[in-house]
Motif scaffolding. Structure first.
Motif, PDB file in Angstrom:
ATOM      1  N   GLU A  48      -7.586  87.967  45.378  1.00  0.00           N
ATOM      2  CA  GLU A  48      -7.280  86.656  45.960  1.00  0.00           C
ATOM      3  C   GLU A  48      -6.762  85.700  44.889  1.00  0.00           C
ATOM      4  O   GLU A  48      -5.777  84.978  45.100  1.00  0.00           O
ATOM      5  N   HIS A  49      -7.429  85.689  43.744  1.00  0.00           N
ATOM      6  CA  HIS A  49      -6.960  84.838  42.647  1.00  0.00           C
ATOM      7  C   HIS A  49      -5.576  85.272  42.182  1.00  0.00           C
ATOM      8  O   HIS A  49      -4.692  84.435  41.923  1.00  0.00           O
TER       9      HIS A  49
ATOM     10  N   GLU B 148       1.577  82.841  43.495  1.00  0.00           N
ATOM     11  CA  GLU B 148       2.288  81.880  44.347  1.00  0.00           C
ATOM     12  C   GLU B 148       2.515  80.569  43.586  1.00  0.00           C
ATOM     13  O   GLU B 148       3.592  79.979  43.641  1.00  0.00           O
ATOM     14  N   THR B 149       1.496  80.134  42.868  1.00  0.00           N
ATOM     15  CA  THR B 149       1.627  78.893  42.086  1.00  0.00           C
ATOM     16  C   THR B 149       2.713  79.034  41.027  1.00  0.00           C
ATOM     17  O   THR B 149       3.530  78.116  40.835  1.00  0.00           O
TER      18      THR B 149
ATOM     19  N   GLU C 145      -3.229  86.675  43.859  1.00  0.00           N
ATOM     20  CA  GLU C 145      -2.216  86.288  44.845  1.00  0.00           C
ATOM     21  C   GLU C 145      -1.932  84.785  44.799  1.00  0.00           C
ATOM     22  O   GLU C 145      -0.776  84.355  44.758  1.00  0.00           O
ATOM     23  N   GLU C 146      -2.983  83.984  44.795  1.00  0.00           N
ATOM     24  CA  GLU C 146      -2.809  82.526  44.793  1.00  0.00           C
ATOM     25  C   GLU C 146      -2.138  82.045  43.504  1.00  0.00           C
ATOM     26  O   GLU C 146      -1.254  81.188  43.535  1.00  0.00           O
TER      27      GLU C 146
END
Length: 392
Positions: free
Chosen positions: A266-267, A273-274, A269-270
């Motif tokens: 999850e980290h 994106e950032t 992926e996020e």
């Protein structure tokens, strides 16, 4: 489905009631229930019975079973033959009470779902098994509260020592639990206060990171992003430090972007994106862990960015995914089985009181693969990053 006794054929009913064996429909003989129960409830043979049948003293049996060198070949053969005949099994609990040792080691892992830990555990278990020790493993699920609970559990089980790969190095409950231990501890890639007296086996993360940065910069990359793990544990801190040092050495100190967080998809992926949404997005990414890598790949796939063409990619830690991904992914690798095995060796030395707390540092290496290619200039088109063909 349960059946009543009346529904069982006559031969079978007689066998159950009288204790006889019955013919199995597919051939052979099958023990009936009373016989099976009797076999299971038969008392286990004692050391005294072994000594009596072998015609030796109980102390002689003990010396044979413990591998004592002062035993004649004839006596050893007689005792071992009797042990096999009686099916004797040593009472390890009684032995541990006499010795004051359980011949067991507790291993706390931060996240057992991480393939890295399977290799660590395998490496440690091989060394411990050869030394006559068994290993108990408990998973902290990346929850520091479970670190302290597992340490307390192993202390209650009176293991002879512990190997720890903690979810956090900084939680007071964990440090307090370690301070109260009266048995040796070895940590894997963690920094603990010297007052705790723990041995450690560490990875030289900076060496592998430096080699990866040099490779990317030589390919023309000037904007590099690192999706790093948490600063609460050593790998996260060391990878960030090595990343910044390597960029500074190449006069790119202001061109790196770091996003820290947990070791999770999850980290990954996020954070990816950032980085892709940045006004000056990176042309190369480094995933600071194999679980982070999964999230990075998800984000890149969502934006239809091809690894090795639209963006270069490096990961920390070698797992099967890196080799079999298309294209194969460059990796900052370390021998995780050697980390586990070295931790076990350090613990054996501490248990035998042949060493003071010590620290061993093992290397990391960079493995270049097709996921790294010459840099291309990324320009933003809406939210997704588009690519133009000019190479730097």
């Amino acid at each position: 489905m349960l059946r009543s006794l009346k529904s069982i054929p006559e031969a079978g009913r007689r066998a159950i009631q009288t204790g006889a064996a019955v013919d199995h429909p597919e051939g052979g003989r099958q023990l009936n229930w009373p016989q099976r129960s009797a076999e299971r409830s038969r008392p286990r043979a004692s050391m005294r019975e072994v000594a009596t049948l072998a015609g030796v003293a109980m102390s002689s049996v003990s010396r044979v079973l413990s591998g004592h060198p002062d035993v004649s070949p004839d006596m050893r053969a007689r005792v071992l033959a009797t042990v096999e005949e009686l099916g004797y099994e040593p009472d390890f609990l009684a032995q541990s009470l006499r010795r004051g040792a359980t011949l067991s080691v507790g291993f706390v892992v931060g996240d057992i779902s991480n393939p890295l830990f399977a290799s660590l555990i395998s490496g440690a278990e091989s060394v411990l098994r050869a030394a006559g020790y068994s290993m108990l493993v408990m998973n902290s699920e990346n929850d520091p509260a479970l670190d302290a609970a597992h340490i307390g559990f192993f202390e209650g089980r009176r293991v002879d020592g512990m190997i720890l790969s903690l979810a956090s190095e900084r939680k007071h409950a964990t440090l307090d639990a370690l301070a109260q231990l009266e048995r040796p501890v070895v940590v894997i890639d963690r920094d603990l206060p010297a007052r705790l007296g723990a041995s450690a086996v560490l990875s030289d993360h900076r060496a592998g990171m430096t080699a990866a940065i040099d490779h990317l910069v030589d390919l023309g990359h000037r904007r590099i992003g690192l999706v790093a793990g948490p600063a609460e544990i050593r790998p996260g801190r060391e990878r960030v430090a090595g990343f910044r040092e390597a960029l500074a050495r190449r006069a790119l100190v202001d061109r790196g972007i770091v996003v820290t967080g947990p070791f999770s998809a999850e980290h990954g992926e996020e954070a990816t994106e950032t980085l892709l949404a940045d006004d000056d997005p990176p042309t190369a990414l480094i995933a600071g862990g194999n679980q982070i890598l999964v999230g990075c790949l998800r984000a890149l796939a969502r934006h239809r960015m091809a690894v090795g063409r639209d963006v270069s990619l490096v990961t920390c830690d070698e797992v099967p995914l890196t080799e079999f991904h298309e294209p194969p992914i460059a990796a900052i690798a370390r021998d995780s089985a050697a980390l586990g095995g070295t931790a076990a060796e350090l613990l054996m030395r501490r248990i035998s009181r042949s060493s003071e707390p010590e620290t061993v540092v093992l290397p990391t290496i960079f493995i270049p693969r097709a996921s790294c290619a010459p840099a291309r200039v990324a320009v933003r088109s809406g939210f997704a990053a588009g690519i133009v063909g000019a190479s730097r």
